[in-house]
Design an enzyme around this catalytic site. Structure first.
Site, short mmCIF file in Angstrom:
data_model
loop_
_atom_site.label_atom_id
_atom_site.label_comp_id
_atom_site.label_asym_id
_atom_site.label_seq_id
_atom_site.Cartn_x
_atom_site.Cartn_y
_atom_site.Cartn_z
N ASP A 244 19.72 -70.66 3.08
CA ASP A 244 19.52 -71.78 3.99
C ASP A 244 20.26 -73.02 3.48
O ASP A 244 20.27 -73.31 2.28
CB ASP A 244 18.01 -72.09 4.05
N GLU A 275 24.63 -70.10 4.76
CA GLU A 275 24.54 -70.80 6.04
C GLU A 275 25.39 -72.06 5.99
O GLU A 275 25.05 -73.04 5.32
CB GLU A 275 23.09 -71.16 6.36
C1 LAG Z 1 18.50 -74.91 8.17
N1 LAG Z 1 19.63 -74.48 7.82
O1 LAG Z 1 20.47 -75.19 7.11
C2 LAG Z 1 17.57 -74.13 9.01
O2 LAG Z 1 18.23 -73.03 9.59
C3 LAG Z 1 16.96 -75.06 10.00
O3 LAG Z 1 16.13 -74.35 10.88
C4 LAG Z 1 16.18 -76.12 9.23
O4 LAG Z 1 15.67 -77.12 10.11
C5 LAG Z 1 17.06 -76.86 8.24
N2 LAG Z 1 18.16 -76.13 7.76
C6 LAG Z 1 16.24 -77.23 7.01
O5 LAG Z 1 15.91 -76.10 6.28
C7 LAG Z 1 14.37 -76.90 10.62
C8 LAG Z 1 14.17 -77.67 11.90
C9 LAG Z 1 14.04 -79.16 11.63
C10 LAG Z 1 12.93 -79.41 10.64
C11 LAG Z 1 13.31 -78.66 9.34
C12 LAG Z 1 12.27 -78.82 8.25
O6 LAG Z 1 15.27 -77.43 12.77
O7 LAG Z 1 13.71 -79.82 12.87
O8 LAG Z 1 12.81 -80.77 10.38
O9 LAG Z 1 13.41 -77.25 9.64
O10 LAG Z 1 11.04 -78.32 8.65
C13 LAG Z 1 11.49 -81.33 10.54
C14 LAG Z 1 11.45 -82.38 11.60
C15 LAG Z 1 12.33 -83.57 11.18
C16 LAG Z 1 11.86 -84.10 9.83
C17 LAG Z 1 11.89 -82.95 8.83
C18 LAG Z 1 11.39 -83.36 7.45
O11 LAG Z 1 11.93 -81.85 12.82
O12 LAG Z 1 12.20 -84.60 12.17
O13 LAG Z 1 12.72 -85.13 9.39
O14 LAG Z 1 11.06 -81.88 9.29
O15 LAG Z 1 10.12 -83.91 7.53
#
Ligand code: LAG
Ligand code: CA
Length: 522
Positions: A244, A275
């Site tokens: 990741d 990735e």
């Molecule tokens: C990845 N690859 O580089 C993953 O495939 C992707 O799904 C991950 O984002 C990201 N990197 C971090 O591992 C996902 C969500 C994000 C989420 C993050 C952490 O798409 O939306 O962010 O996982 O759970 C969330 C909130 C953000 C916030 C963050 C930290 O949506 O608004 O800033 O958490 O609190």
């Protein structure tokens, strides 16, 4: 006829779907190719790296469900690997985060690790271990999504009952193990402390990705902690990793971690699929990461989407464009790529076709298995309405058993046509594409040497074509409509007659495919 093919044929003629044996044979065939290729290559760390074959990505299936699926379905259907969600203990939200999120346990909790004990939404460490061993016994290797660029960005308690704060994770990491805002070489130079410029290498490597505490992966202490986590998984029988956010770790630190990893239970270097989203220049490009491992085929995902269904113009697309796909269309080399039609990010962000595209989504997966670019992976997750939706879970966020009859899980990997094409992929092996034919628009057909032939119709009406198949004369069963039985075609499956010149007349249904191979001759 080679030995693998004989085995697969024998299995099919016993009315048994290609099983672990066929799968292992296919893996072995891939492996010897890989070894031959890397012998002439320059990167010694690639020597004898695991090759996954066809994998199913059972996104956020809980461990008991993955184990059952390996035994009942994946192994028997010829899948040689399964990718599973991040197994580390992660944040368990007790209140809503910042911004506009309204779901307590969104799917993305698992991308916020807290501890490397494996108590997660998907189950316990014991259940994980037992799943890996069950899958391996079924001939299915296990690949883990490894979140090693960062720790959590929010919350204060975890599924494993740990309490923590941003930058302090008792027992594993303290403040000094992270990148912080500043001007030094291992500090984040942006004003906000987050990545503001995805073309700036210093920011991409050392700043926070969406507010997630960024590990100082240049530190030997952090490297050995990460390697200990991954080696624990390897010790349990895991064969490799989807890394990741690898783009945010950088080649140097990735190589340092990889060099500390043990061999897998098969005596191979672990598979290492990085990735790296495209769109950034030079050393930040997916191409530039192929020196450190394999990469995810994220640019290919967009080309597949645009071929099957253009989002930019007329929403029609034309799969005739796929005559050139892979290195020749600007993608990373086939033997360095984990290829797929979608994954958990792209199914939500518009980059890819997804299960909501119905027949066209299935068709694209069938085509990918036939094309042979990369190590093909079939993504299979849960159905959703909003992009943050939780997988089916109990009130505490613990994920419920996957149920393919409930409509809550897509179960794409079980689709009859996809299962047929997994078998086809294993039968044709590495034979080169030949006899390419197209109407110049949305029908394509091709063979793999003289081992198999397939046709794809990405249009709304059935089409009849008469083409050269490259196969020997005979009566063959279409494997897309069902795996043949010992004596004949599956119920409802069409037969294809190939004449003495290798030609056949075939009707390909709307958004459908027809595929035959040397093991489907009856
Ligand atoms: C990845 N690859 O580089 C993953 O495939 C992707 O799904 C991950 O984002 C990201 N990197 C971090 O591992 C996902 C969500 C994000 C989420 C993050 C952490 O798409 O939306 O962010 O996982 O759970 C969330 C909130 C953000 C916030 C963050 C930290 O949506 O608004 O800033 O958490 O609190
Ligand atoms: Ca980083």
């Amino acid at each position: 006829m080679d030995r693998n093919l004989v085995r697969i044929r024998r299995l099919r003629s016993r009315a048994v779907k290609p099983t672990a044996l066929a799968a292992a044979a296919a893996v072995a065939a891939g492996l010897s190719l890989w070894v031959a290729a890397s012998a002439s290559g320059t990167e010694s760390h690639r020597d004898r790296m695991d090759v996954p074959g066809v994998t199913a990505n059972l996104f956020e299936w809980n461990w008991p469900s993955v184990a059952r699926e390996c035994k009942s379905t994946l192994g028997p259907d010829g899948y040689t690997g399964v990718q599973v969600a991040p197994p580390a203990d992660s944040v368990k939200r007790t209140s809503l985060g910042n911004g506009s999120d309204t779901i307590l346990h969104p799917w993305w909790e698992v991308y916020q690790p807290v501890d490397y004990n494996l108590t997660s939404r998907m189950g316990t460490e014991a259940q994980f271990r037992s799943m890996v061993s069950t899958c391996r016994k079924a001939g299915v290797k296990v690949y883990v999504d490894a979140v090693i660029n960062h720790m959590t960005g929010q919350g204060d308690t975890s599924y494993g009952g740990k309490t923590f704060t941003h930058f302090t994770y008792p027992g594993i990491y303290a403040d000094a193990d992270f990148h912080h805002q500043g001007t030094g070489p291992d500090q984040c130079p942006s004003a906000s402390g987050g990545i503001e410029d995805f073309n700036n290498v210093h920011q991409v490597f050392t700043c926070e990705l969406v507010g997630l505490a960024d590990l100082d992966t240049s530190s030997p202490r952090v490297q050995s902690t990460l390697a200990a986590y991954l080696n624990k998984l390897i010790g349990y029988g895991v064969s490799g990793f989807r890394v990741d956010a690898a783009k945010h770790i950088g080649q140097t630190d990735l190589d340092a971690v990889y060099s500390r990893l043990h061999r897998t239970k098969d005596g191979l270097r672990p598979y290492w699929a990085l990735e790296v989203f495209g769109g950034s220049p030079g050393i930040l490009s997916p191409q530039a990461f192929t020196t450190s491992g394999n990469v995810l085929g994220l640019d290919g995902v967009k080309q597949i989407r645009d071929a099957f269904k253009s989002y930019t113009t007329d929403h029609v697309g034309s799969i005739a464009t796929l005559q050139a796909f892979g290195g020749v269309s600007g993608l990373t080399p086939s033997d360095r790529t984990l290829s797929f039609v979608t994954n958990h990010d792209t199914e939500r962000n518009g980059d890819a076709l997804n299960y909501k595209d119905g027949a066209r989504f299935i068709l694209a997966n069938e085509w990918l298995l036939a094309d042979g670019y990369g190590s093909p992976q079939i993504f299979s997750g849960f159905t959703w309405t909003t992009s943050d939706d939780s997988p089916p879970s109990d009130g505490n966020g613990l994920i419920l058993d996957a149920d393919c009859t409930s409509g809550l899980w897509t179960c794409t990997h079980r689709d009859t046509g996809i299962v047929g094409m997994v078998g086809w992929h294993n039968v044709v092996g590495s034979a080169a594409r030949a006899n390419f034919w197209t109407d110049g628009d949305n029908i394509i057909a091709f063979s793999k040497g003289s081992r198999g032939w397939a046709a794809f119709n990405n249009g709304p009406a059935a089409q009849s074509i008469t083409v050269q198949t490259g196969l020997a004369r005979g009566r063959y069963c279409d494997v897309v409509s069902g795996v043949p039985t010992r004596s004949g075609c599956a119920a409802g499956s069409t037969a294809v007659v190939v004449d003495a010149q290798g030609r056949a007349s075939v009707t390909v249904g709307a958004y459908g495919a027809v595929a035959i191979d040397r093991a489907s001759r009856r």
